[in-house]
Write a protein that holds these residues in place. Structure first.
Motif, PDB file in Angstrom:
ATOM      1  N   TYR A 113      43.155  35.342  42.150  1.00  0.00           N
ATOM      2  CA  TYR A 113      43.836  34.076  41.873  1.00  0.00           C
ATOM      3  C   TYR A 113      45.134  34.385  41.127  1.00  0.00           C
ATOM      4  O   TYR A 113      45.180  35.294  40.286  1.00  0.00           O
ATOM      5  CB  TYR A 113      42.943  33.161  41.042  1.00  0.00           C
ATOM      6  CG  TYR A 113      41.597  32.919  41.679  1.00  0.00           C
ATOM      7  CD1 TYR A 113      41.373  31.841  42.538  1.00  0.00           C
ATOM      8  CD2 TYR A 113      40.530  33.798  41.449  1.00  0.00           C
ATOM      9  CE1 TYR A 113      40.137  31.636  43.133  1.00  0.00           C
ATOM     10  CE2 TYR A 113      39.291  33.603  42.049  1.00  0.00           C
ATOM     11  CZ  TYR A 113      39.104  32.520  42.894  1.00  0.00           C
ATOM     12  OH  TYR A 113      37.879  32.335  43.483  1.00  0.00           O
ATOM     13  N   TYR A 114      46.164  33.607  41.391  1.00  0.00           N
ATOM     14  CA  TYR A 114      47.473  33.951  40.826  1.00  0.00           C
ATOM     15  C   TYR A 114      48.390  32.729  40.858  1.00  0.00           C
ATOM     16  O   TYR A 114      48.104  31.721  41.523  1.00  0.00           O
ATOM     17  CB  TYR A 114      48.104  35.087  41.636  1.00  0.00           C
ATOM     18  CG  TYR A 114      48.350  34.705  43.072  1.00  0.00           C
ATOM     19  CD1 TYR A 114      49.581  34.193  43.477  1.00  0.00           C
ATOM     20  CD2 TYR A 114      47.336  34.803  44.022  1.00  0.00           C
ATOM     21  CE1 TYR A 114      49.799  33.787  44.784  1.00  0.00           C
ATOM     22  CE2 TYR A 114      47.540  34.401  45.325  1.00  0.00           C
ATOM     23  CZ  TYR A 114      48.769  33.901  45.704  1.00  0.00           C
ATOM     24  OH  TYR A 114      48.969  33.486  46.994  1.00  0.00           O
ATOM     25  N   SER A 115      49.518  32.834  40.158  1.00  0.00           N
ATOM     26  CA  SER A 115      50.541  31.789  40.172  1.00  0.00           C
ATOM     27  C   SER A 115      51.732  32.252  41.006  1.00  0.00           C
ATOM     28  O   SER A 115      52.082  33.437  41.002  1.00  0.00           O
ATOM     29  CB  SER A 115      51.022  31.485  38.755  1.00  0.00           C
ATOM     30  OG  SER A 115      49.949  31.190  37.896  1.00  0.00           O
ATOM     31  N   GLY A 116      52.357  31.305  41.674  1.00  0.00           N
ATOM     32  CA  GLY A 116      53.564  31.585  42.437  1.00  0.00           C
ATOM     33  C   GLY A 116      54.426  30.342  42.533  1.00  0.00           C
ATOM     34  O   GLY A 116      53.954  29.228  42.262  1.00  0.00           O
ATOM     35  N   GLU A 144      44.764  41.205  33.631  1.00  0.00           N
ATOM     36  CA  GLU A 144      43.393  40.834  33.989  1.00  0.00           C
ATOM     37  C   GLU A 144      42.604  42.115  34.204  1.00  0.00           C
ATOM     38  O   GLU A 144      42.991  42.973  35.015  1.00  0.00           O
ATOM     39  CB  GLU A 144      43.379  40.002  35.271  1.00  0.00           C
ATOM     40  CG  GLU A 144      42.004  39.826  35.895  1.00  0.00           C
ATOM     41  CD  GLU A 144      41.151  38.759  35.212  1.00  0.00           C
ATOM     42  OE1 GLU A 144      40.160  38.313  35.807  1.00  0.00           O
ATOM     43  OE2 GLU A 144      41.483  38.373  34.078  1.00  0.00           O
ATOM     44  N   VAL A 145      41.497  42.287  33.470  1.00  0.00           N
ATOM     45  CA  VAL A 145      40.687  43.488  33.595  1.00  0.00           C
ATOM     46  C   VAL A 145      39.393  43.157  34.330  1.00  0.00           C
ATOM     47  O   VAL A 145      38.796  42.100  34.126  1.00  0.00           O
ATOM     48  CB  VAL A 145      40.404  44.125  32.216  1.00  0.00           C
ATOM     49  CG1 VAL A 145      39.580  43.205  31.331  1.00  0.00           C
ATOM     50  CG2 VAL A 145      39.744  45.488  32.366  1.00  0.00           C
ATOM     51  N   LEU A 146      38.978  44.068  35.201  1.00  0.00           N
ATOM     52  CA  LEU A 146      37.783  43.868  36.032  1.00  0.00           C
ATOM     53  C   LEU A 146      37.036  45.184  36.153  1.00  0.00           C
ATOM     54  O   LEU A 146      37.648  46.234  36.362  1.00  0.00           O
ATOM     55  CB  LEU A 146      38.205  43.392  37.426  1.00  0.00           C
ATOM     56  CG  LEU A 146      37.139  43.404  38.530  1.00  0.00           C
ATOM     57  CD1 LEU A 146      36.186  42.228  38.344  1.00  0.00           C
ATOM     58  CD2 LEU A 146      37.777  43.343  39.909  1.00  0.00           C
ATOM     59  N   ALA A 158      50.497  36.152  36.124  1.00  0.00           N
ATOM     60  CA  ALA A 158      49.221  35.922  35.451  1.00  0.00           C
ATOM     61  C   ALA A 158      48.015  35.806  36.383  1.00  0.00           C
ATOM     62  O   ALA A 158      47.442  34.730  36.539  1.00  0.00           O
ATOM     63  CB  ALA A 158      49.331  34.666  34.587  1.00  0.00           C
ATOM     64  N   PRO A 159      47.589  36.913  36.995  1.00  0.00           N
ATOM     65  CA  PRO A 159      46.466  36.851  37.941  1.00  0.00           C
ATOM     66  C   PRO A 159      45.099  36.860  37.267  1.00  0.00           C
ATOM     67  O   PRO A 159      44.962  37.157  36.077  1.00  0.00           O
ATOM     68  CB  PRO A 159      46.660  38.124  38.757  1.00  0.00           C
ATOM     69  CG  PRO A 159      47.248  39.094  37.767  1.00  0.00           C
ATOM     70  CD  PRO A 159      48.161  38.265  36.896  1.00  0.00           C
ATOM     71  N   ALA A 160      44.092  36.541  38.067  1.00  0.00           N
ATOM     72  CA  ALA A 160      42.683  36.650  37.665  1.00  0.00           C
ATOM     73  C   ALA A 160      41.907  37.148  38.877  1.00  0.00           C
ATOM     74  O   ALA A 160      42.301  36.895  40.010  1.00  0.00           O
ATOM     75  CB  ALA A 160      42.144  35.305  37.193  1.00  0.00           C
ATOM     76  N   ALA A 161      40.811  37.851  38.651  1.00  0.00           N
ATOM     77  CA  ALA A 161      40.048  38.405  39.766  1.00  0.00           C
ATOM     78  C   ALA A 161      38.571  38.426  39.437  1.00  0.00           C
ATOM     79  O   ALA A 161      38.171  38.506  38.268  1.00  0.00           O
ATOM     80  CB  ALA A 161      40.536  39.826  40.086  1.00  0.00           C
ATOM     81  N   ILE A 162      37.766  38.373  40.491  1.00  0.00           N
ATOM     82  CA  ILE A 162      36.313  38.407  40.316  1.00  0.00           C
ATOM     83  C   ILE A 162      35.696  39.122  41.509  1.00  0.00           C
ATOM     84  O   ILE A 162      36.198  39.037  42.633  1.00  0.00           O
ATOM     85  CB  ILE A 162      35.748  36.975  40.167  1.00  0.00           C
ATOM     86  CG1 ILE A 162      34.290  37.015  39.709  1.00  0.00           C
ATOM     87  CG2 ILE A 162      35.897  36.188  41.458  1.00  0.00           C
ATOM     88  CD1 ILE A 162      33.766  35.643  39.291  1.00  0.00           C
TER      89      ILE A 162
END
Length: 346
Positions: free
Chosen positions: A112-115, A34-36, A95-99
């Motif tokens: 945000y992420y999975s676990g 995830e790139v920010l 597989a994270p995501a960020a904002i």
């Protein structure tokens, strides 16, 4: 004279090499990048699945940062599912995501992420928040999402994406392995408006073109919402990226006429190019795709190709009609970029 010419060529080659990022861009094994871009720091950040553990058994997330997309600095562990920092999950940090958002005049970062949720013995999606892109992050304390959408049978609650809609000002979450779903986030960014949950799975396709598997990613450009996803298994050299478009952040999705935009190139020793995020440089129509590929030394099934992956970056360009040109995966990567940081009033 010959020696002088050879020395000049060698020096020239070293200079050329130094002007590109090279691929992969991160050390060791990482995946699902995830790139920010942070307006607060003026730097780029990559968050990823920490790879190399058998059975995708990684349990923490790290961050890397860069000011030019070429030189990346390790920023340490930002969220550890193996500690009480995340009380509801025990591992499979994927597989994270960020904002980045400004809340009451202060920058906030939502991750945000999975676990793995042992209580329910299934995968779930969590969220944590911080005042800095490198943390420390404070977890919600329980899963944000741990059930399939109504009517969906099979699949996992993993591979999350977060998207800010510049048209409506709303924020959306997307997720799903085996299906694609989306929903509007609450104003607190740590809840979901369950009345908006929508199943978006593109129908049809084959493993050679656009059959949906996982890893939804959404962005907006010039009036169009673009939906990207991964096809086939993450351990397959054929793992690749397809896309469609919509006039709405919650679909319906129209699969592109030429949907495959990133796939392996065995002639270059490049395999399994998928699970991506997309970066637009601030205030420019200049785009990059960040993705993972399989380390070619681990292609054989018994060597675990699915968890020996590496993060890469290449340019992504558009045709005049807005369709995405097929991305050429490279070993050289991209040239350094310069972004002038904005001054924000608090």
């Amino acid at each position: 004279m010959k020696h002088f010419l050879l020395l000049s060529l060698l020096l020239s080659g070293s200079i050329v090499a130094a002007t590109k990022s090279g691929n992969p861009i991160l050390p060791e094994f990482h995946a699902d990048p995830e790139v920010l871009y942070s307006n607060q720091t003026g730097r780029f950040y990559i968050y990823s699945t920490t790879d190399g553990a058998p059975g995708w058994g990684g349990y923490y997330f790290t961050a890397f940062s860069s000011n030019d997309l070429c030189q990346w600095r390790h920023e340490g562990i930002i969220l550890d599912l193996g500690t009480d920092q995340v009380p509801w999950a025990t591992g499979n940090a994927w597989a994270p995501a960020a904002i980045e958002k400004k809340v009451d005049g202060q920058w906030k970062y939502y991750f945000y992420y999975s676990g793995h949720e042992p209580k329910a013995n299934r995968k779930a999606i969590g969220v944590a928040v911080a005042d800095s892109p490198t943390g420390p992050f404070r977890d919600l304390g329980h899963p944000l999402l741990n059930q399939r959408p109504q009517g969906v049978r099979g699949g996992q609650q993993i591979d999350v994406d977060v998207f800010h809609d510049p048209v409506s000002g709303n924020d959306y979450l997307y997720w799903g392995n085996g299906y694609m779903a989306g929903a509007r986030l609450g104003d607190d960014m740590m809840s979901i408006d369950t009345t908006t949950v929508t199943v978006l799975t593109p129908e049809g396709g084959t493993l050679e073109d656009y059959a949906y598997r996982e890893a939804p990613y959404v962005f907006y450009r010039q009036g169009t919402y673009y939906f990207l996803w991964s096809v086939d298994d993450t351990g397959s050299p054929n793992y690749h990226v397809a896309y469609g478009t919509s006039s709405s952040p919650l679909g319906p999705i129209r699969v592109a006429d030429q949907p495959v935009i990133l796939r392996q190139d065995p002639t270059q020793g490049i395999y399994g190019t998928a699970h991506n995020s997309v970066l637009q440089l601030p205030d420019r129509d200049e785009w990059y795709i960040v993705y993972h590929r399989i380390n070619p030394a681990y292609l054989q099934h018994d060597k675990g190709p699915g968890f020996h992956r590496q993060v890469c970056i290449d340019r992504m360009e558009f045709n005049a009609d807005g369709t995405i040109r097929p991305v050429i995966p490279t070993q050289t990567g991209v040239k350094p970029v310069k972004v002038k940081a904005k001054k924000h009033k608090h």
